[in-house]
Design a protein around this motif. Sequence first.
Motif, PDB file in Angstrom:
ATOM      1  N   THR A   1       0.833  -1.202   0.000  1.00 21.95           N
ATOM      2  CA  THR A   1       0.000   0.000   0.000  1.00 21.95           C
ATOM      3  C   THR A   1       0.868   1.252   0.000  1.00 21.95           C
ATOM      4  N   LEU A   2       1.957   1.239   0.740  1.00 19.52           N
ATOM      5  CA  LEU A   2       2.851   2.402   0.761  1.00 19.52           C
ATOM      6  C   LEU A   2       3.444   2.652  -0.617  1.00 19.52           C
ATOM      7  N   GLU A   3       3.668   1.603  -1.363  1.00 13.67           N
ATOM      8  CA  GLU A   3       4.155   1.773  -2.737  1.00 13.67           C
ATOM      9  C   GLU A   3       3.082   2.425  -3.598  1.00 13.67           C
ATOM     10  N   ARG A   4       1.841   1.995  -3.418  1.00 15.15           N
ATOM     11  CA  ARG A   4       0.736   2.588  -4.177  1.00 15.15           C
ATOM     12  C   ARG A   4       0.561   4.057  -3.824  1.00 15.15           C
ATOM     13  N   TRP A   5       0.867   4.405  -2.584  1.00 12.41           N
ATOM     14  CA  TRP A   5       0.757   5.796  -2.146  1.00 12.41           C
ATOM     15  C   TRP A   5       1.998   6.628  -2.516  1.00 12.41           C
ATOM     16  N   SER A   6       2.912   6.059  -3.273  1.00 14.33           N
ATOM     17  CA  SER A   6       4.147   6.736  -3.701  1.00 14.33           C
ATOM     18  C   SER A   6       5.045   7.110  -2.523  1.00 14.33           C
ATOM     19  N   ILE A   7       5.023   6.272  -1.481  1.00 13.60           N
ATOM     20  CA  ILE A   7       5.901   6.463  -0.322  1.00 13.60           C
ATOM     21  C   ILE A   7       7.075   5.487  -0.379  1.00 13.60           C
ATOM     22  N   PHE A   8       6.788   4.226  -0.566  1.00 18.26           N
ATOM     23  CA  PHE A   8       7.816   3.188  -0.644  1.00 18.26           C
ATOM     24  C   PHE A   8       8.268   3.033  -2.087  1.00 18.26           C
ATOM     25  N   ARG A   9       9.578   3.142  -2.294  1.00 17.23           N
ATOM     26  CA  ARG A   9      10.098   2.954  -3.649  1.00 17.23           C
ATOM     27  C   ARG A   9      11.564   2.539  -3.567  1.00 17.23           C
TER      28      ARG A   9
END
Length: 251
Positions: free
Chosen positions: A91-99
Amino acid sequence: MAEVTTFAPGGYRYIRGQFQYSGGVAAEPGYRIERVRFHRLVPLEAGFRRIEAFLEAARRPMTAFCACELRSPGQFSEEGFAAFNRAYVGTLERWSIFRDEENPVARSNVCPDVNPPAEPGFHAFCYTVPDDGEQGKTFIIAGAGEAPEGPAPYRDRIIRLGDTSPDAMREKARYVLGAMESRMAALGFGWPDATASQVYTVHEIHGLLGSQIVARGGAPDGIQWTYAHPPVEGLAYEMDVRGVFTERVVV
């Protein structure tokens, strides 16, 4: 000293850590961190949806999400913890936080010993909001147990593995308190800046309060002791610390 970098889309800086969470976060100039606690635990996926709706209503981007506190049914094995974390960061990746295996979000994840939840869920979360005053000096230190960071399995790093004698608990607490202090220092803070300290263990801590926690300044306004286990098998003591001036409880 821990490596600190800025997550500009969220308005905060963070201590670089493992892929699943950072060592802590602090608001950048022009922002402050606020904390929201759910009155009752919200299962993980539903919690993400509620946080998303909350941030949208507050007119904050998803990237403002900077820390969270989770509760899980029981301690994870090393492999189980890794699998859970991979699902969590989706989910954090979808929120552009985790990359690129980099996660700026701080986190605590503990396991209540009495009446544990049926599935992992959210207890609380934090996010940034614009602020030009003194309340911008806010921070969250992620939960840490008595295992120095490193590539080896937890069981090879846990201090006095399997020993919960009073002497062992003092040694574990000293290490964790030191970790809290190091992380605060990396972000530019210390115990006088803290507004709350939380301890997570099912073992006796009265013998630690005066000589270890209070004497070092780790109880700025008392201690919140949650009767819970740290998230990974073998760990026995965990803490987190925050300096936040705005907190609310939501149903």
